[in-house]
Design a protein around this motif. Structure first.
Motif, PDB file in Angstrom:
ATOM      1  N   THR A  21       0.844  -1.192   0.000  1.00 23.81           N
ATOM      2  CA  THR A  21       0.000   0.000   0.000  1.00 23.81           C
ATOM      3  C   THR A  21       0.880   1.243   0.000  1.00 23.81           C
ATOM      4  N   SER A  22       0.517   2.226  -0.815  1.00 22.39           N
ATOM      5  CA  SER A  22       1.300   3.469  -0.838  1.00 22.39           C
ATOM      6  C   SER A  22       0.944   4.323   0.378  1.00 22.39           C
ATOM      7  N   VAL A  23       1.826   5.229   0.720  1.00 24.00           N
ATOM      8  CA  VAL A  23       1.597   6.140   1.844  1.00 24.00           C
ATOM      9  C   VAL A  23       0.321   6.944   1.612  1.00 24.00           C
ATOM     10  N   ALA A  24       0.120   7.459   0.391  1.00 23.63           N
ATOM     11  CA  ALA A  24      -1.083   8.238   0.086  1.00 23.63           C
ATOM     12  C   ALA A  24      -2.345   7.390   0.265  1.00 23.63           C
ATOM     13  N   GLU A  25      -2.326   6.139  -0.189  1.00 25.36           N
ATOM     14  CA  GLU A  25      -3.472   5.243  -0.028  1.00 25.36           C
ATOM     15  C   GLU A  25      -3.714   4.934   1.447  1.00 25.36           C
ATOM     16  N   ALA A  26      -2.639   4.772   2.195  1.00 28.99           N
ATOM     17  CA  ALA A  26      -2.761   4.483   3.631  1.00 28.99           C
ATOM     18  C   ALA A  26      -3.401   5.657   4.363  1.00 28.99           C
ATOM     19  N   ILE A  27      -2.942   6.858   4.075  1.00 29.90           N
ATOM     20  CA  ILE A  27      -3.508   8.043   4.734  1.00 29.90           C
ATOM     21  C   ILE A  27      -4.993   8.164   4.414  1.00 29.90           C
ATOM     22  N   ALA A  29      -7.058   5.730   3.536  1.00 32.01           N
ATOM     23  CA  ALA A  29      -7.761   4.625   4.197  1.00 32.01           C
ATOM     24  C   ALA A  29      -7.973   4.925   5.677  1.00 32.01           C
ATOM     25  N   ILE A  30      -6.961   5.479   6.316  1.00 31.36           N
ATOM     26  CA  ILE A  30      -7.073   5.829   7.744  1.00 31.36           C
ATOM     27  C   ILE A  30      -8.081   6.950   7.921  1.00 31.36           C
ATOM     28  N   ARG A  31      -8.026   7.946   7.061  1.00 31.43           N
ATOM     29  CA  ARG A  31      -8.956   9.083   7.129  1.00 31.43           C
ATOM     30  C   ARG A  31     -10.398   8.578   6.978  1.00 31.43           C
ATOM     31  N   THR A  32     -10.635   7.717   6.019  1.00 35.46           N
ATOM     32  CA  THR A  32     -11.974   7.187   5.765  1.00 35.46           C
ATOM     33  C   THR A  32     -12.453   6.312   6.927  1.00 35.46           C
ATOM     34  N   ALA A  33     -11.582   5.450   7.431  1.00 34.95           N
ATOM     35  CA  ALA A  33     -11.958   4.519   8.504  1.00 34.95           C
ATOM     36  C   ALA A  33     -12.173   5.215   9.844  1.00 34.95           C
ATOM     37  N   SER A  34     -11.487   6.329  10.075  1.00 34.04           N
ATOM     38  CA  SER A  34     -11.569   6.971  11.386  1.00 34.04           C
ATOM     39  C   SER A  34     -12.584   8.104  11.445  1.00 34.04           C
ATOM     40  N   THR A  35     -13.289   8.374  10.361  1.00 30.17           N
ATOM     41  CA  THR A  35     -14.305   9.418  10.361  1.00 30.17           C
ATOM     42  C   THR A  35     -15.397   9.063  11.364  1.00 30.17           C
ATOM     43  N   GLY A  36     -15.662   9.998  12.247  1.00 29.77           N
ATOM     44  CA  GLY A  36     -16.731   9.799  13.216  1.00 29.77           C
ATOM     45  C   GLY A  36     -16.329   9.051  14.469  1.00 29.77           C
ATOM     46  N   THR A  37     -15.080   8.607  14.585  1.00 29.46           N
ATOM     47  CA  THR A  37     -14.666   7.910  15.801  1.00 29.46           C
ATOM     48  C   THR A  37     -14.004   8.892  16.760  1.00 29.46           C
ATOM     49  N   GLU A  38     -14.032   8.554  18.019  1.00 32.71           N
ATOM     50  CA  GLU A  38     -13.401   9.394  19.028  1.00 32.71           C
ATOM     51  C   GLU A  38     -11.975   8.956  19.315  1.00 32.71           C
ATOM     52  N   THR A  39     -11.544   7.857  18.730  1.00 35.95           N
ATOM     53  CA  THR A  39     -10.231   7.295  19.000  1.00 35.95           C
ATOM     54  C   THR A  39      -9.176   7.946  18.110  1.00 35.95           C
ATOM     55  N   THR A  40      -8.082   8.346  18.702  1.00 38.96           N
ATOM     56  CA  THR A  40      -6.970   8.897  17.954  1.00 38.96           C
ATOM     57  C   THR A  40      -6.155   7.767  17.344  1.00 38.96           C
ATOM     58  N   VAL A  41      -5.813   7.912  16.074  1.00 32.61           N
ATOM     59  CA  VAL A  41      -5.002   6.908  15.397  1.00 32.61           C
ATOM     60  C   VAL A  41      -3.545   7.344  15.477  1.00 32.61           C
ATOM     61  N   TYR A  42      -2.718   6.504  16.098  1.00 29.86           N
ATOM     62  CA  TYR A  42      -1.294   6.786  16.220  1.00 29.86           C
ATOM     63  C   TYR A  42      -0.475   5.972  15.226  1.00 29.86           C
ATOM     64  N   LEU A  63       2.939  10.917   7.417  1.00 27.13           N
ATOM     65  CA  LEU A  63       2.796  12.309   6.996  1.00 27.13           C
ATOM     66  C   LEU A  63       4.094  12.907   6.462  1.00 27.13           C
ATOM     67  N   ASN A  64       5.223  12.356   6.864  1.00 27.71           N
ATOM     68  CA  ASN A  64       6.512  12.865   6.402  1.00 27.71           C
ATOM     69  C   ASN A  64       7.055  12.148   5.168  1.00 27.71           C
ATOM     70  N   ALA A  65       6.414  11.059   4.761  1.00 26.19           N
ATOM     71  CA  ALA A  65       6.896  10.273   3.619  1.00 26.19           C
ATOM     72  C   ALA A  65       6.229  10.745   2.328  1.00 26.19           C
ATOM     73  N   SER A  66       6.877  10.467   1.236  1.00 29.68           N
ATOM     74  CA  SER A  66       6.325  10.756  -0.087  1.00 29.68           C
ATOM     75  C   SER A  66       5.103   9.872  -0.325  1.00 29.68           C
ATOM     76  N   GLY A  67       4.084  10.422  -0.959  1.00 26.62           N
ATOM     77  CA  GLY A  67       2.823   9.725  -1.170  1.00 26.62           C
ATOM     78  C   GLY A  67       2.922   8.430  -1.946  1.00 26.62           C
ATOM     79  N   ASP A  68       3.912   8.320  -2.837  1.00 27.83           N
ATOM     80  CA  ASP A  68       4.023   7.102  -3.646  1.00 27.83           C
ATOM     81  C   ASP A  68       4.921   6.034  -3.026  1.00 27.83           C
ATOM     82  N   THR A  69       5.448   6.289  -1.844  1.00 28.67           N
ATOM     83  CA  THR A  69       6.294   5.328  -1.138  1.00 28.67           C
ATOM     84  C   THR A  69       5.449   4.179  -0.593  1.00 28.67           C
ATOM     85  N   ALA A  70       5.922   2.960  -0.723  1.00 27.98           N
ATOM     86  CA  ALA A  70       5.217   1.790  -0.183  1.00 27.98           C
ATOM     87  C   ALA A  70       5.407   1.725   1.329  1.00 27.98           C
TER      88      ALA A  70
END
Length: 183
Positions: A21-27, A29-42, A63-70
Motif C-alpha cells: 500500500t502506498s503512503v497516500a493510499e494508507a492516509i 484509508a485511515i482518514r476514511t476509517a476513522s471518520t466519526g470515531t473518538e479514538t486517535t489513530v497513532y 505524513l513525512n513520507a512521499s505519497g508514492d512510497t510503499a
C-alpha cells in the motif's frame, strides 16, 4: 494481579494495511476509517496475506513520507506485541516499561487481533493490580528524610505531611514520598 486478559480490552477496529500500500493510499484509508470515531489513530499496522503482523508505521512517518512510497519502505519491522491470553497486569507492565500508549495484540497463531490502549488497560486493572503496577513504577529521588514532606498512602490515598514516614497513620498502609515520580 488482575485475572482479566487483554482479550477483554482489545480494540479490533484499527488500520491494518498491506506492505505494498502506498503512503497516500494508507492516509486516505485511515482518514476514511476513522471518520466519526473518538479514538486517535497513532499507528497503522502492516499485515501479510495471513494476517500476521509484518510491521508498524506511525502517523508521523506517514505524513513525512512521499505519497508514492510503499509502506514496506517506511514501516518498522521489529514490533513489541502482546498476546491475547496475557493478563491485563502483565500488559500494563509492558506498556509502562516501553512507554507506549498503544500495543498491537496477536493471537496464539501470531495473527494480528487488534490493539490495546494504555487507558483501557489502566481502567481494566483491579485495585490490587493497580497498586502493584504503581509500586513497580516508583523510582526513588534524593530528599532529606529529616525534612517534612508530603507522603501518599498506597492503600487509602491519604496524604500525610510529616518527616520520614513509613506507614499511614490512618490505615497502616505503605507510603511514598510525593516527590518520588511515577513513570
Amino acid at each position: 494481579m488482575s485475572s482479566g486478559t487483554v482479550r477483554n480490552v482489545i480494540d479490533e477496529h484499527v488500520p491494518a494495511l498491506e506492505a505494498t500500500t502506498s503512503v497516500a493510499e494508507a492516509i486516505e484509508a485511515i482518514r476514511t476509517a476513522s471518520t466519526g470515531t473518538e479514538t486517535t489513530v497513532y499507528y497503522a499496522y502492516v499485515l501479510d496475506e495471513d494476517d500476521h503482523l509484518e510491521g508498524v508505521v506511525s502517523m508521523r512517518e506517514l505524513l513525512n513520507a512521499s505519497g508514492d512510497t510503499a509502506l514496506a519502505d517506511v514501516m518498522i519491522e521489529s514490533v513489541v506485541t502482546v498476546e491475547e491470553h496475557e493478563s491485563v497486569g502483565d500488559v500494563a507492565r509492558t506498556i509502562a516499561a516501553n512507554e507506549f500508549a498503544v500495543l498491537p495484540v496477536v493471537d496464539d497463531e501470531g495473527q494480528f487481533s487488534g490493539v490495546v490502549r494504555a487507558e483501557d488497560v489502566i481502567e481494566a486493572l483491579d485495585d490490587e493490580a493497580t497498586k502493584d503496577v504503581l509500586k513497580d513504577s516508583v523510582h526513588d529521588v534524593d530528599y532529606d528524610p529529616s525534612e517534612a514532606g508530603q507522603y501518599e498512602c498506597f492503600e487509602c490515598g491519604n496524604v500525610v505531611v510529616t518527616a520520614n514516614a513509613d506507614t499511614c497513620p490512618d490505615c497502616g498502609g505503605e507510603l511514598r514520598n510525593l516527590r518520588t515520580t511515577l513513570e
